[in-house]
Enzyme design. Structure first.
Site, PDB file in Angstrom:
ATOM      1  N   GLN A   1       1.834  -6.237  -3.093  1.00 16.51           N
ATOM      2  CA  GLN A   1       2.389  -6.120  -1.500  1.00 16.51           C
ATOM      3  C   GLN A   1       3.720  -5.519  -1.557  1.00 16.51           C
ATOM      4  O   GLN A   1       3.803  -4.482  -2.328  1.00 16.51           O
ATOM      5  CB  GLN A   1       2.286  -7.698  -0.956  1.00 16.51           C
ATOM      6  CG  GLN A   1       1.255  -8.223  -0.852  1.00 16.51           C
ATOM      7  CD  GLN A   1       0.629  -8.900  -2.224  1.00 16.51           C
ATOM      8  OE1 GLN A   1       1.382  -9.771  -2.898  1.00 16.51           O
ATOM      9  NE2 GLN A   1      -0.618  -8.950  -2.430  1.00 16.51           N
ATOM     10  N   SER A  27       0.026  13.522  -4.296  1.00 15.55           N
ATOM     11  CA  SER A  27      -1.204  13.370  -4.086  1.00 15.55           C
ATOM     12  C   SER A  27      -1.565  12.015  -4.878  1.00 15.55           C
ATOM     13  O   SER A  27      -0.779  11.638  -5.765  1.00 15.55           O
ATOM     14  CB  SER A  27      -2.056  14.590  -4.629  1.00 15.55           C
ATOM     15  OG  SER A  27      -2.531  14.199  -5.982  1.00 15.55           O
ATOM     16  N   SER A  87       5.561  11.779  -4.589  1.00 19.10           N
ATOM     17  CA  SER A  87       4.362  11.883  -5.104  1.00 19.10           C
ATOM     18  C   SER A  87       3.565  12.769  -4.122  1.00 19.10           C
ATOM     19  O   SER A  87       3.648  12.569  -2.814  1.00 19.10           O
ATOM     20  CB  SER A  87       3.838  10.472  -5.098  1.00 19.10           C
ATOM     21  OG  SER A  87       2.464  10.496  -5.156  1.00 19.10           O
ATOM     22  N   ARG A 141      -5.509   0.122   8.421  1.00 19.53           N
ATOM     23  CA  ARG A 141      -4.298  -0.139   8.347  1.00 19.53           C
ATOM     24  C   ARG A 141      -3.523   0.410   9.785  1.00 19.53           C
ATOM     25  O   ARG A 141      -3.860   1.535  10.270  1.00 19.53           O
ATOM     26  CB  ARG A 141      -3.450   0.436   7.196  1.00 19.53           C
ATOM     27  CG  ARG A 141      -4.150  -0.002   5.900  1.00 19.53           C
ATOM     28  CD  ARG A 141      -3.428   0.752   4.653  1.00 19.53           C
ATOM     29  NE  ARG A 141      -4.003   0.078   3.533  1.00 19.53           N
ATOM     30  CZ  ARG A 141      -4.175   0.887   2.440  1.00 19.53           C
ATOM     31  NH1 ARG A 141      -3.982   2.299   2.407  1.00 19.53           N
ATOM     32  NH2 ARG A 141      -4.908   0.158   1.320  1.00 19.53           N
ATOM     33  N   GLY A 191      -4.320  -4.637  -3.791  1.00 23.75           N
ATOM     34  CA  GLY A 191      -5.453  -3.700  -4.172  1.00 23.75           C
ATOM     35  C   GLY A 191      -4.609  -2.359  -4.385  1.00 23.75           C
ATOM     36  O   GLY A 191      -4.109  -1.761  -3.934  1.00 23.75           O
ATOM     37  N   HIS A 192      -5.049  -1.880  -5.720  1.00 20.23           N
ATOM     38  CA  HIS A 192      -4.217  -0.849  -6.322  1.00 20.23           C
ATOM     39  C   HIS A 192      -5.295   0.212  -6.749  1.00 20.23           C
ATOM     40  O   HIS A 192      -6.510  -0.266  -7.459  1.00 20.23           O
ATOM     41  CB  HIS A 192      -3.562  -1.086  -7.619  1.00 20.23           C
ATOM     42  CG  HIS A 192      -2.347  -2.053  -7.353  1.00 20.23           C
ATOM     43  ND1 HIS A 192      -1.559  -2.610  -8.375  1.00 20.23           N
ATOM     44  CD2 HIS A 192      -1.403  -2.270  -6.413  1.00 20.23           C
ATOM     45  CE1 HIS A 192      -0.485  -2.859  -7.880  1.00 20.23           C
ATOM     46  NE2 HIS A 192      -0.394  -2.999  -6.579  1.00 20.23           N
ATOM     47  N   GLY A 203     -11.037  -3.365   2.973  1.00 19.75           N
ATOM     48  CA  GLY A 203     -11.611  -2.322   3.917  1.00 19.75           C
ATOM     49  C   GLY A 203     -10.766  -2.163   5.341  1.00 19.75           C
ATOM     50  O   GLY A 203     -11.316  -1.515   6.004  1.00 19.75           O
ATOM     51  N   ASP A 237       0.646  -1.197   0.054  1.00 19.27           N
ATOM     52  CA  ASP A 237      -0.223   0.002   0.018  1.00 19.27           C
ATOM     53  C   ASP A 237       0.650   1.290  -0.086  1.00 19.27           C
ATOM     54  O   ASP A 237       0.367   2.392   0.365  1.00 19.27           O
ATOM     55  CB  ASP A 237      -0.810   0.044   1.155  1.00 19.27           C
ATOM     56  CG  ASP A 237      -1.793  -1.319   1.167  1.00 19.27           C
ATOM     57  OD1 ASP A 237      -2.345  -1.752   0.140  1.00 19.27           O
ATOM     58  OD2 ASP A 237      -1.879  -2.012   2.155  1.00 19.27           O
ATOM     59  N   GLU A 238       2.082   1.149  -0.667  1.00 14.03           N
ATOM     60  CA  GLU A 238       2.995   2.472  -0.840  1.00 14.03           C
ATOM     61  C   GLU A 238       2.415   3.485  -1.734  1.00 14.03           C
ATOM     62  O   GLU A 238       3.039   4.349  -2.025  1.00 14.03           O
ATOM     63  CB  GLU A 238       4.151   1.848  -0.924  1.00 14.03           C
ATOM     64  CG  GLU A 238       4.925   1.028   0.015  1.00 14.03           C
ATOM     65  CD  GLU A 238       4.623  -0.453  -0.321  1.00 14.03           C
ATOM     66  OE1 GLU A 238       3.948  -0.907  -1.258  1.00 14.03           O
ATOM     67  OE2 GLU A 238       5.230  -1.307   0.332  1.00 14.03           O
ATOM     68  N   GLY A 239       1.455   2.985  -2.622  1.00  9.89           N
ATOM     69  CA  GLY A 239       1.125   3.841  -3.655  1.00  9.89           C
ATOM     70  C   GLY A 239       1.641   3.455  -4.961  1.00  9.89           C
ATOM     71  O   GLY A 239       1.937   4.121  -6.162  1.00  9.89           O
ATOM     72  N   LYS A 240       2.034   2.194  -5.160  1.00 15.33           N
ATOM     73  CA  LYS A 240       2.607   1.662  -6.241  1.00 15.33           C
ATOM     74  C   LYS A 240       1.690   1.739  -7.670  1.00 15.33           C
ATOM     75  O   LYS A 240       2.127   2.033  -8.650  1.00 15.33           O
ATOM     76  CB  LYS A 240       2.850   0.043  -6.426  1.00 15.33           C
ATOM     77  CG  LYS A 240       3.671  -0.471  -5.298  1.00 15.33           C
ATOM     78  CD  LYS A 240       3.949  -1.803  -5.167  1.00 15.33           C
ATOM     79  CE  LYS A 240       2.593  -2.624  -4.469  1.00 15.33           C
ATOM     80  NZ  LYS A 240       2.404  -2.404  -3.014  1.00 15.33           N
ATOM     81  N   GLY A 241       0.269   1.367  -7.393  1.00 14.51           N
ATOM     82  CA  GLY A 241      -0.470   1.799  -8.575  1.00 14.51           C
ATOM     83  C   GLY A 241      -0.505   2.943  -9.129  1.00 14.51           C
ATOM     84  O   GLY A 241      -0.240   3.077 -10.707  1.00 14.51           O
TER      85      GLY A 241
HETATM   86  P1  2SA Z   1      -2.095 -13.056   2.267  1.00 18.53           P
HETATM   87  O1  2SA Z   1      -3.811 -12.780   2.051  1.00 18.53           O
HETATM   88  O2  2SA Z   1      -1.883 -14.532   2.571  1.00 18.53           O
HETATM   89  O3  2SA Z   1      -1.402 -12.545   0.986  1.00 18.53           O
HETATM   90  O4  2SA Z   1      -1.864 -12.286   3.624  1.00 18.53           O
HETATM   91  C1  2SA Z   1      -0.662 -12.463   4.214  1.00 18.53           C
HETATM   92  C2  2SA Z   1      -0.279 -11.086   4.739  1.00 18.53           C
HETATM   93  O5  2SA Z   1       0.154 -10.126   3.741  1.00 18.53           O
HETATM   94  C3  2SA Z   1      -0.608  -9.108   3.816  1.00 18.53           C
HETATM   95  N1  2SA Z   1      -1.072  -8.611   2.217  1.00 18.53           N
HETATM   96  C4  2SA Z   1      -1.206  -7.112   2.346  1.00 18.53           C
HETATM   97  N2  2SA Z   1      -0.754  -5.967   3.153  1.00 18.53           N
HETATM   98  C5  2SA Z   1      -1.038  -4.918   2.234  1.00 18.53           C
HETATM   99  N3  2SA Z   1      -1.900  -4.542   1.144  1.00 18.53           N
HETATM  100  C6  2SA Z   1      -2.417  -5.746   0.678  1.00 18.53           C
HETATM  101  N4  2SA Z   1      -3.390  -5.558  -0.234  1.00 18.53           N
HETATM  102  C7  2SA Z   1      -4.471  -5.020  -0.002  1.00 18.53           C
HETATM  103  C8  2SA Z   1      -4.628  -3.709  -0.119  1.00 18.53           C
HETATM  104  C9  2SA Z   1      -5.101  -5.563   1.331  1.00 18.53           C
HETATM  105  C10 2SA Z   1      -6.337  -5.231   1.884  1.00 18.53           C
HETATM  106  O6  2SA Z   1      -3.972  -3.115  -1.125  1.00 18.53           O
HETATM  107  O7  2SA Z   1      -5.188  -2.669   0.870  1.00 18.53           O
HETATM  108  O8  2SA Z   1      -7.528  -4.702   1.331  1.00 18.53           O
HETATM  109  O9  2SA Z   1      -6.769  -5.525   3.256  1.00 18.53           O
HETATM  110  C11 2SA Z   1      -1.914  -7.093   1.319  1.00 18.53           C
HETATM  111  N5  2SA Z   1      -2.316  -8.273   0.496  1.00 18.53           N
HETATM  112  C12 2SA Z   1      -1.683  -9.312   1.518  1.00 18.53           C
HETATM  113  C13 2SA Z   1      -1.864  -9.352   4.761  1.00 18.53           C
HETATM  114  O10 2SA Z   1      -2.239  -8.292   5.221  1.00 18.53           O
HETATM  115  C14 2SA Z   1      -1.102 -10.461   5.694  1.00 18.53           C
HETATM  116  O11 2SA Z   1      -0.537  -9.601   6.454  1.00 18.53           O
HETATM  117 MG    MG Z   2      -2.611  -1.881  -1.918  1.00 18.70          MG
END
Ligand code: 2SA
Ligand code: MG
Length: 425
Positions: free
Chosen positions: A224, A415, A413, A305, A40-41, A302, A13-17
């Site tokens: 991730q 915004s 970045s 964080r 999630g991007h 949802g 969720d660093e803003g890669k998208g």
């Molecule tokens: P998994 O489902 O097996 O991959 O979960 C294992 C750990 O990896 C973390 N994880 C993430 N952390 C941040 N962002 C992710 N994507 C979504 C987003 C997450 C969301 O971009 O917001 O909507 O909740 C992501 N995907 C996996 C996860 O939290 C576990 O710690």
């Molecule tokens: Mg994300």
């Protein structure tokens, strides 16, 4: 321009998208190489918000080819739903703009169920997964019993493959008091979804090789973050794939020599979703302030964080394990208005100073961060489009981080809008 790999340098969720979208303007192909629809991007283009999970960010740009590489785990139902959602937003997805590796592993309903059952049973020890079946699908891949995309093209011979898979899963399910999955039911489900995914199936390694030789520019889109890497992350609180930049080669079928530049994305602070160690976490009003201003909620689930200060030790480590050439620093504006900003510069463990994050789970939980305090800036950085528009103190903060992480900040970045991006070097 060299082929670029974009990876998250923290916990996702660093803003890669946004950065991938920004870079995709200069690329011909955008390739996902690991993870699945746990990613999630969020992309904001001309005021329209697109939320992508499995599809590469290039999909919303006309004329770009999006590729889902062999390193990705694909839930075909989730893929179909995402394609339908995009089509309702006016984005057409066809073989013209999407290819999926035939040798990529499928996520099946039994994977999702197993993920959720395990998490529910784990109580306080849960990983905090996204519940999408990512881990169980990778287990089956490595266990050599997975069903892959191209198996869907030959349903006449899929029987023994399904039997082999179910021998494993039904034993697990019996142990958990769950009903067994019947082979004919699973095969019927696969037959039903196959026509939605097979039209995109291709020998991705060969397609990318052709494109490379034609001089096409390839952008690799990580999901991730590096601290969630199965080897280099905060194990076992990680995802089940390699998220480091090296995986861009293995997960797409192009060799490492095809990647010319590795761009790491890092927030000006830190967030994490799910369980696991987070030394600079702020479970207080500072964390709340950052979470509110940064709108820190998971795109996929949802979930709220967890928020905290920038941890320069962790980002430096991520830079080394991924061979990152430059950092894109995002969400600096979220820190606007703070009187004091702290930066993690090391740890203490049993009276000893550490300048690396230890690999052992217990030590990771026990380290106490050492901070450097930094005076905040007056004024705003939000929406700045040049160096000159930034408060001097904000520039100082960026310079300070650069020194600590031993890597240049190449982009800033300011915004979610793609044009609010400052090219630093
Ligand atoms: P998994 O489902 O097996 O991959 O979960 C294992 C750990 O990896 C973390 N994880 C993430 N952390 C941040 N962002 C992710 N994507 C979504 C987003 C997450 C969301 O971009 O917001 O909507 O909740 C992501 N995907 C996996 C996860 O939290 C576990 O710690
Ligand atoms: Mg994300």
């Amino acid at each position: 321009m060299a082929n670029v790999a974009v990876v998250g340098a923290q916990w996702g969720d660093e803003g890669k998208g946004k950065l991938v979208d920004w870079l995709s303007e200069r690329a011909d192909v955008v390739v996902r190489f690991q993870g699945g629809h746990n990613a999630g991007h969020t992309l904001v283009i001309d005021g329209v918000t697109y939320k992508l999970s499995l599809l590469p960010s290039g999909i919303v740009r006309p004329g770009k080819l999006s590729v889902i590489g062999n390193g990705v785990v694909i839930d075909p139902w989730a893929l179909a739903a995402e394609i339908d959602k995009l089509s309702s937003q006016g984005v057409d997805v066809s073989r013209q703009n999407l290819r999926v590796a035939g040798n990529a592993t499928l996520i099946l309903p039994l994977h999702r169920e197993l993920d959720q059952l395990r998490e529910a049973a784990a109580g306080a020890g849960k990983i905090g997964t996204t519940g999408r079946g990512i881990g169980p699908a990778y287990e089956d891949k490595v266990g050599r019993r997975a069903i892959r995309v191209n198996d869907l093209a030959d349903l006449a011979t899929i029987g023994p493959k399904v039997q082999r898979l179910l021998a494993h899963h039904n034993a697990l399910r019996r142990g958990m008091g769950e009903a067994e999955v019947k082979a004919q039911d699973l095969i019927a489900q696969l037959a039903e979804i196959a026509p939605r995914i097979l039209p995109f199936s291709d020998a991705v390694w060969s397609l990318l090789d052709d494109m490379k030789r034609e001089g096409k520019r390839i952008l690799f889109e990580g999901a991730q973050g590096i601290l969630l890497d199965i080897d280099h992350g905060t194990y076992p609180y990680v995802t089940s794939s390699n998220t480091v930049a090296g995986q861009a080669a293995a997960g797409s079928g192009l060799g490492p020599s095809s990647i010319g530049y590795v761009l790491g994305i890092a927030k000006a602070y830190t967030t994490r979703v799910g369980s696991g160690p987070f030394p600079t976490e702020q479970e207080n009003e500072v964390g709340e302030y950052i979470g509110q201003r940064g709108r820190e909620f998971g795109t996929v689930t949802g979930r709220k964080r967890r928020c905290g200060w920038f941890d320069s030790v962790l980002v430096r480590q991520a830079i080394k394990t991924s061979g990152i050439h430059g950092i894109a620093l995002t969400k600096l504006d979220v820190l606007d208005g703070l009187d004091e900003i702290k930066v993690g510069i090391g740890y203490e463990l049993e009276g000893k100073r550490l300048d690396r994050f230890p690999a052992a789970e217990e030590a990771q939980k026990r380290v106490v961060p050492v901070y450097e305090s930094f005076e905040g800036w007056k004024g705003t950085t939000a929406g700045a489009r040049s160096w000159a528009q930034l408060p001097a103190q904000a520039i100082k903060y960026v310079k300070y981080l650069e020194e600590l992480i031993e890597c240049p900040v190449a982009l800033l970045s300011t915004s979610p809008e793609r044009d609010d991006t400052i090219l630093m070097k």
